[in-house]
Structures are given as structure tokens and as C-alpha cells.
Design a protein around this motif. Structure first.
Motif, short mmCIF file in Angstrom:
data_model
loop_
_atom_site.label_atom_id
_atom_site.label_comp_id
_atom_site.label_asym_id
_atom_site.label_seq_id
_atom_site.Cartn_x
_atom_site.Cartn_y
_atom_site.Cartn_z
N ASN A 139 3.48 2.44 4.05
CA ASN A 139 4.05 1.75 2.54
C ASN A 139 4.36 0.01 2.29
O ASN A 139 3.46 -0.50 1.52
CB ASN A 139 5.85 1.72 2.18
N ASP B 234 8.51 -6.31 5.92
CA ASP B 234 8.05 -6.60 5.53
C ASP B 234 7.60 -7.51 4.51
O ASP B 234 8.76 -8.20 3.83
CB ASP B 234 6.25 -5.96 4.81
N THR C 34 6.43 8.32 -7.05
CA THR C 34 5.58 6.73 -6.49
C THR C 34 4.74 6.13 -7.58
O THR C 34 5.02 6.71 -8.38
CB THR C 34 4.01 8.15 -5.85
N SER C 35 4.47 4.88 -6.92
CA SER C 35 4.22 3.78 -7.87
C SER C 35 2.49 3.87 -8.19
O SER C 35 1.74 3.35 -8.19
CB SER C 35 4.11 2.21 -7.64
N LYS C 36 1.77 4.86 -7.15
CA LYS C 36 0.48 5.01 -6.98
C LYS C 36 -0.73 6.50 -7.62
O LYS C 36 -1.16 5.83 -7.67
CB LYS C 36 0.13 4.95 -5.73
N PHE D 271 0.60 8.14 -1.28
CA PHE D 271 0.41 8.90 -3.27
C PHE D 271 1.23 9.62 -3.64
O PHE D 271 1.25 10.16 -4.75
CB PHE D 271 -1.31 9.03 -3.21
N GLY E 269 4.44 9.72 -3.11
CA GLY E 269 6.03 9.95 -3.25
C GLY E 269 6.77 10.61 -2.58
O GLY E 269 7.91 11.67 -2.82
N LEU F 198 9.48 8.46 1.47
CA LEU F 198 10.66 8.19 1.21
C LEU F 198 12.20 9.23 0.80
O LEU F 198 13.12 9.14 1.91
CB LEU F 198 11.06 6.56 0.13
P1 ADP Z 1 4.45 6.98 -1.64
O1 ADP Z 1 3.78 5.99 -0.56
O2 ADP Z 1 3.49 8.21 -1.67
O3 ADP Z 1 4.05 6.56 -3.11
P2 ADP Z 1 6.37 7.25 -0.89
O4 ADP Z 1 8.29 7.48 -0.95
O5 ADP Z 1 6.03 6.47 1.00
O6 ADP Z 1 5.80 7.48 -1.25
O7 ADP Z 1 6.79 5.66 -1.09
C1 ADP Z 1 7.59 5.78 -3.50
C2 ADP Z 1 7.22 4.26 -3.70
O8 ADP Z 1 8.55 3.11 -2.97
C3 ADP Z 1 6.19 3.64 -3.19
O9 ADP Z 1 5.33 4.42 -4.56
C4 ADP Z 1 6.33 1.94 -3.65
O10 ADP Z 1 6.20 2.37 -5.34
C5 ADP Z 1 7.72 2.13 -2.95
N1 ADP Z 1 7.69 1.07 -1.42
C6 ADP Z 1 8.02 2.80 -0.90
N2 ADP Z 1 8.04 0.99 0.52
C7 ADP Z 1 7.43 -0.15 0.29
C8 ADP Z 1 7.89 -0.72 0.36
N3 ADP Z 1 7.33 -1.55 1.65
N4 ADP Z 1 6.81 -2.26 -0.10
C9 ADP Z 1 6.94 -1.97 -1.41
N5 ADP Z 1 6.87 -0.67 -2.56
C10 ADP Z 1 7.30 0.17 -1.43
#
Ligand code: ADP
Ligand code: MG
Length: 633
Positions: free
Chosen positions: A34, A59, A78-80, A95, A97, A100
Motif C-alpha cells: 500500500n 511511509d 479500493t481506490s485502484k 487492487f 481492497g 486493510l
Molecule cells: P487495495 O490496496 O487492494 O486497494 P487495501 O485494503 O490494501 O486495498 O487498501 C484500501 C485503500 O486504502 C487503498 O486502495 C488506498 O486507497 C488506501 N490506502 C491504504 N494504505 C495506504 C497508504 N499507506 N497510503 C495511501 N493510501 C492507502
């Protein structure tokens, strides 16, 4: 019978979490991914008690906007990725989501994050899926995630965690590889208050290797950079002296993501043929960059396995890239006068296509084989299964008596799928060499009969060696030593194997967890009526592993010694037997020589039989033979 009910969200989340976060190392991996996705160029990771008690990842990435903080923790947030078509165009690490949400379901998470265009950060915590109110805090741009008490609410998962030191080792391993994948990011990694490594983030892979593996590794590398058909293979491969008895120091990234792919390992190892002995595995850090459309990363939830769309072509390109790098380095060395003897003698020109004459191959062998004489490293005959239709084409000796590695040839369908053809192209070279260099092995291998017995000669004696009995005993001694010294190196299976098991068998496994793990097995209950095998003492094919596991489990359930062997020895022997080379298997001269050396080593320890007491070797003196032929009376 229990009624069928829909699982509550909390239970469903815990189950799903188990898929994504199996252990602390998986949490670290997800959090660091992430951070990378957020564009960070500095990432600090700290763990305590193997990561079970505490993990923090900090980070300097773009941060999470205050209003999106809660959403980030929701499953499938997810924002991706927003529409299904995006799935095929993914360039980010995560991707799905899921990470977390999964981590929050099984631990206590605190998050502090700030975006560049906001003057303050936001802080929030989530315990076992329940979120606290957000509060404003002063902090730098970026994100800090702290994960504490992993699996404290899932005792079943907690039970499967290993000792803190082992879990910490997994974290170190995965983080080291991530740092190698991203030499342009400065990583700092601290374990229980002590810094384990830090990389400079100067973008140079060699420097990252220096920081992680040390100077010996950084000094013995060949650079790889090769592109073809839109596929780029780059990174480094180690010279022969960095080779190890296992594959732990092989790292592969596909589009920046750490991937385990046995076929790629095999392909790289094939490129080292004639440079490394069987059972020695080269060091490498390789990146394969290709269009995301040609990769399906979604085949496994932990995303360490992938499928390539046009596998064969990609494997051929990898083979060529490595071969070129290895032989090019030799060319470079002569150019700079460091090692001119090699091709000067051979009288050939090494080109980009790496055309190699048998003389060069021989030189390589002369350079590497004597060192093998003293080697006690295990060699591996059981190789992971290849895709049936995949064969690396080594090229065949052409009229000019040259072995030519030609890409266009390699891209062609192999004419013959059987690996024996490959052997035949090289064996004359080996024989020739072995014949001219009797010093290499005092006992001379003459050949093999019935694909089962090795014929060898030493001074005035001739021997017949039973290849299976010899190898089984060697493996048995190795395993026994590792087992009693608790040094077994388990091999993680690419795809865990599930076997049916009844309640007694499941109980036997649970009761002997430690014994099994000391033997290199990781098996655990997997739903009702089945066991999942995740790690085994050696790599082998799926059927062999299944049969062995069942044999071992039944031995565990009736816990008794058999014949000359103790209970533990009996199980160790089952393992050795299953993984030893079988009778009716053609061996190369080099393999036979290695086996002969092992027999001699066993004899020096006073061992002359297989674990059940059958002889390994029969001897015939020259006199006996001459008498038989009535040359003497
Ligand atoms: P994914 O990485 O598959 O999108 P995650 O559950 O890992 O799903 O994360 C959910 C969302 O949280 C991410 O899409 C991102 O937008 C945000 N996010 C998580 N960790 C970070 C980080 N270290 N810095 C910025 N945004 C983060
Ligand atoms: Mg993610």
C-alpha cells in the motif's frame, strides 16, 4: 444436525482474513505494498515479537484523505479499481481492497495519515473490525499504520503461528525481497529495536543487494537486461560461487510484484547448466516486465502466484536473457584481460546470441567441478514437475561442433518433448571431459546398467552401486542430522496440497505438530475431513507428496518402531525413500559421480547399507574377474 445459517459478517470477515493474512509477514507485505502504491520513496518498518505483538509501517506517500479514512477499511474498498475492465490494466500492487479490512478484522489497528493538501492529519483506530472516532493530529504527509496483537481474537489462527523468531524470519525474508524489487525506495527495517537492514533508495539494485545480502553477493553478480517481444527481463544473476543448496536466494518480480514461480527458477537453472552442479541453485534477482494484460495475478489471494498468458515464449526469453548475461560476463572478463584463457583457448567468439563451443563448456566444467569434490551440499534429483509441453531448447550441436543458442530456434516448438534428447547433446562432452580428468573423482564411473546400478572402478576393483539404496541412505543421514539438530529446511509448496483424512489422522497430525515440523512438514487441519500440506522436507511431485504424507500420518497413528529403526527413524526413512532417486532412472555421469562420492563418504562413516540393511555396493576384484575368465587360476 446443525441448521444451515448465514455467517455473520464478523465471522465471514475472520474467515476471509485468514486467506489474505496468514501470518505477520503477510500483513507487512500488504501494508508495504500500500505504501508503494501511495508513491512513497521512504518506508520504515518495525516489528516486535516476530510481528505478532507489533508491526508498524510508516511511509511518506500521498496519504489517505480524511474523509476516506473509514472507507479504506471496508471490504472491497479500493481506490485502484472501480470497473471490471480495470482488472486487466492493473499497475498497482493492491487492487482487491481486501487487505486493510482483513487485517482490521483480526487485530488492533491504528492509523495516522495526512495528504499534502491538508494542514493536519487524521488518526483513527480499529479493533477487531470496530472503528473509533477520527481525531485530528499534527503529522507529516504520509501514512503510519500500526498493527498490534495479530490474531488475538482468532485463537485457531494464533495456534498455527510459529515461534517469534521464525515469524520474524518470514518478515525479514519478504521485506528484503520487496526492497530488492524497489531499489528506488529507501527502506529501513527494525526488529525488536535493532536495525536489520536499510537501503539507500538510490535506484541501484546492486546497492540494495549489498545492503541486504552483504559485500560477497554484491561482488559476484552478472547484470541481466534483455528485451524481446515487449517482454523485458532485467536484474542480476549470481556467479557460481553464490550458488546454494536451496532456492531461498532466488527472487523473481513480475511487474514489480514478488512472485514464486518454479518454472522460471528451473529455466534460470537450465541456463546455468554446465556451470553449476546438480543440486546447486543459482542466486538471482530478476524482474520480468510485461504488459499487465499478459498476466493474471488474481489466481491466488496472497498474490504470490501468477499465470502468464504466453508462458512458453516468456520462459524462452528468460532463458536467453540469463544465458546471455552469464556468457557475456565471461566475454567482458577476457576483454579486460582478467580471464583471457577461456575463449582464447577455445578460439571462439561469444556473441550476443551466446554461441558457445564445447571447449568453452568444458572450461566451465573444469573450473567448477573440482570445487564440487569437497562439497557436502545435497543434490536434488527430484525436480518439480514441468508443464508437459514445455522444454527449453538448448540447441543441438551443429556441423561446426558448436552449441548455438539461438532465439528464433528457441521460440520454435521443440521437435521432441522428452528431456533425454537434451541429455544426449551434452553427455559426450561430459564423458570426454571426465575421461581426460581422472583426478576429479578417484573412483571412475564407467556407466549405468538397467538404469538402476552404477558401474564404477577404483584401482583393482570394480563396483556395482544400487542408485536408489545409495541415495536413500545419503538422504536419510542428511535428514536425520537436520532433524536431530533441528535444522530442517522446509520447502514451501507453490500450491498447498489438500488430502482427505479421518478424525484419528487429523488428531495424529495435531499431536505431532512439532515432530512433523522438525522433519520439514507443515500440515494442518483444513475444514472437516481434510488436511492441507503447505511445506514438505523436499520438493517433489504432488502424487509423491500425497503418498508420503499418508504413509507418515499412518505411522504417526500407530507410533511404534519397526525392525532396526526407531519410530522417528522409520518416518525419516519414509521421507528419504520417497525423495531418493528411483531405480529405473537414467542418470547423467555427473549425477553418478556425485552419488559415488556420497557412497565413499558414507563408507568413511562406516555405513554400507540402506536404512533397512540392504547393501549399497557390491565389489568385484580384478583377480576374481580374471579367475572367472580363466585368465589366471
Ligand atoms: P487495495 O490496496 O487492494 O486497494 P487495501 O485494503 O490494501 O486495498 O487498501 C484500501 C485503500 O486504502 C487503498 O486502495 C488506498 O486507497 C488506501 N490506502 C491504504 N494504505 C495506504 C497508504 N499507506 N497510503 C495511501 N493510501 C492507502
Ligand atoms: Mg493493498
Amino acid at each position: 444436525m446443525a441448521q444451515i445459517t448465514v455467517l455473520s459478517q464478523a465471522v465471514a470477515d475472520k474467515i476471509a482474513a485468514g486467506e489474505v493474512v496468514e501470518r505477520p509477514a503477510a500483513v507487512v507485505k500488504e501494508l508495504v505494498e500500500n505504501s508503494i502504491d501511495a508513491g512513497a520513496d521512504r518506508i520504515n518498518v518495525e516489528i516486535k515479537n516476530g510481528g505478532i505483538k507489533y508491526i508498524s509501517v510508516e511511509d511518506n506517500g500521498k496519504g489517505i484523505p480524511a474523509e476516506e479514512l473509514e472507507t479504506a477499511f471496508l471490504r472491497h474498498a479500493t481506490s485502484k479499481l472501480s470497473k471490471i475492465e480495470d482488472l486487466f490494466e492493473i499497475n498497482t500492487m493492491g487492487f482487491r481492497g481486501e487487505a486493510l479490512a482483513s487485517i482490521c478484522a483480526v487485530s488492533e489497528v491504528s492509523i495516522v495519515s495526512r495528504t499534502r493538501d491538508c494542514d493536519f492529519g487524521m488518526c483513527m483506530s480499529v479493533k477487531h473490525g470496530a472503528a473509533s472516532e477520527k481525531t485530528e493530529v499534527a503529522c507529516n504527509t504520509g501514512t503510519l499504520m500500526v498493527v498490534e496483537n495479530l490474531f488475538s481474537n482468532v485463537p485457531a489462527r494464533m495456534k498455527f503461528l510459529k515461534k517469534d523468531s521464525s515469524e520474524g524470519g518470514y518478515v525479514t525474508d519478504i521485506l528484503g525481497r520487496m526492497a530488492l524489487a524497489a531499489p528506488d525506495i529507501a527502506f529501513r527495517y527494525t526488529m525488536d529495536g535493532k536495525e536489520v537492514f536499510s537501503t539507500s533508495g538510490d535506484g541501484k539494485l546492486k546497492n540494495a543487494i549489498l545492503n541486504i545480502y552483504g559485500i560477497d553477493h554484491a561482488k559476484a553478480l552478472c547484470e541481466v537486461d534483455y528485451a524481446e517481444h515487449g517482454v523485458r527481463v532485467h536484474g542480476v544473476v549470481g556467479k557460481a560461487e553464490l550458488a546454494r543448496g536451496n532456492r531461498t536466494r532466488q527472487t523473481l518480480f513480475v511487474n514489480g510484484r514478488y512472485i514464486k514461480n518454479h518454472v522460471v527458477s528451473k529455466v534460470v537453472e537450465e541456463a546455468y547448466r554446465n556451470i553449476l552442479m546438480t543440486g546447486k541453485f543459482p542466486f538471482f534477482v530478476l524482474n520480468i516486465d510485461l504488459s499487465p494484460q499478459l498476466v493474471d495475478v488474481n489466481v491466488h489471494p496472497a498474490k504470490t502466484e501468477i499465470k502468464f498468458a504466453n508462458e512458453k515464449e516468456i520462459y524462452n526469453i528468460v532463458h536467453c536473457a540469463v544465458k546471455n548475461a552469464l556468457y557475456k560476463t565471461e566475454t567482458k572478463q577476457q576483454e579486460t584481460g582478467k580471464d583471457s584463457a577461456l575463449t582464447e583457448k577455445a578460439g571462439v567468439q561469444l556473441t550476443d546470441r551466446a554461441e558457445v563451443s564445447p571447449a568453452v563448456v568444458k572450461e566451465f566444467m573444469q573450473k567448477t567441478i573440482p570445487s564440487v569434490k569437497n562439497s557436502t551440499a545435497p543434490y536434488v534429483f527430484n525436480e518439480p514437475r514441468y508443464d508437459k509441453d514445455f522444454t527449453v531448447d538448448y540447441g543441438r550441436p551443429s556441423q561446426g561442433n558448436e552449441i548455438t543458442f539461438n532465439l528464433s530456434d528457441m521460440a520454435k516448438e521443440p521437435e521432441n518433448d522428452t528431456p533425454e534428447v537434451k541429455e544426449e547433446t551434452l553427455i559426450p562432452e561430459i564423458l570426454d571431459f571426465v575421461g581426460s580428468e581422472t583426478k576429479v573423482c578417484e573412483t571412475r564411473v564407467v556407466g549405468q546398467v538397467f538404469d538402476t546400478y552404477i558401474i564404477a572402478q577404483k584401482n583393482e576393483e570394480m563396483f556395482l552401486i544400487d542408485q536408489h539404496a545409495a541415495h536413500e541412505r545419503k538422504r536419510f543421514e542428511m535428514l536425520k542430522k537436520d532433524y536431530f539438530e533441528k535444522k530442517t529446511m522446509p520447502q514451501q509448496l507453490l500450491a498447498p496440497i489438500v488430502i482427505d483424512a479421518d478424525a484419528t489422522e487429523i488428531q495424529a497430525v495435531a499431536e505431532n505438530k512439532e515432530l512433523l515440523s522438525n522433519m520439514g512438514f507443515l500440515m494442518e487441519e483444513f475444514g472437516r475431513g481434510s488436511l492441507i500440506i503447505r511445506e514438505t522436507p523436499f520438493m517433489g511431485d504432488e502424487d509423491d507428496i500425497k503418498t508420503l504424507a499418508l504413509e507418515v500420518i499412518s505411522a504417526l497413528s500407530d507410533n511404534r518402531p519397526v525392525g532396526v529403526l526407531s519410530f522417528e527413524e522409520r518416518i525419516l526413512d519414509m521421507i528419504s525413500c520417497r525423495y531418493a532417486i528411483k531405480a529405473n532412472k537414467k542418470l547423467s555421469i555427473l549425477e553418478m559421480e556425485a552419488l559415488v562420492r556420497d557412497v565413499e563418504e558414507l563408507e568413511s562413516l562406516g555405513i554400507s547399507t540402506c536404512p533397512h540393511g540392504r547393501p549399497i555396493k557390491l565389489s568385484f576384484s580384478k583377480k576374481e574377474i580374471e579367475k572367472g575368465f580363466k585368465r589366471i587360476v
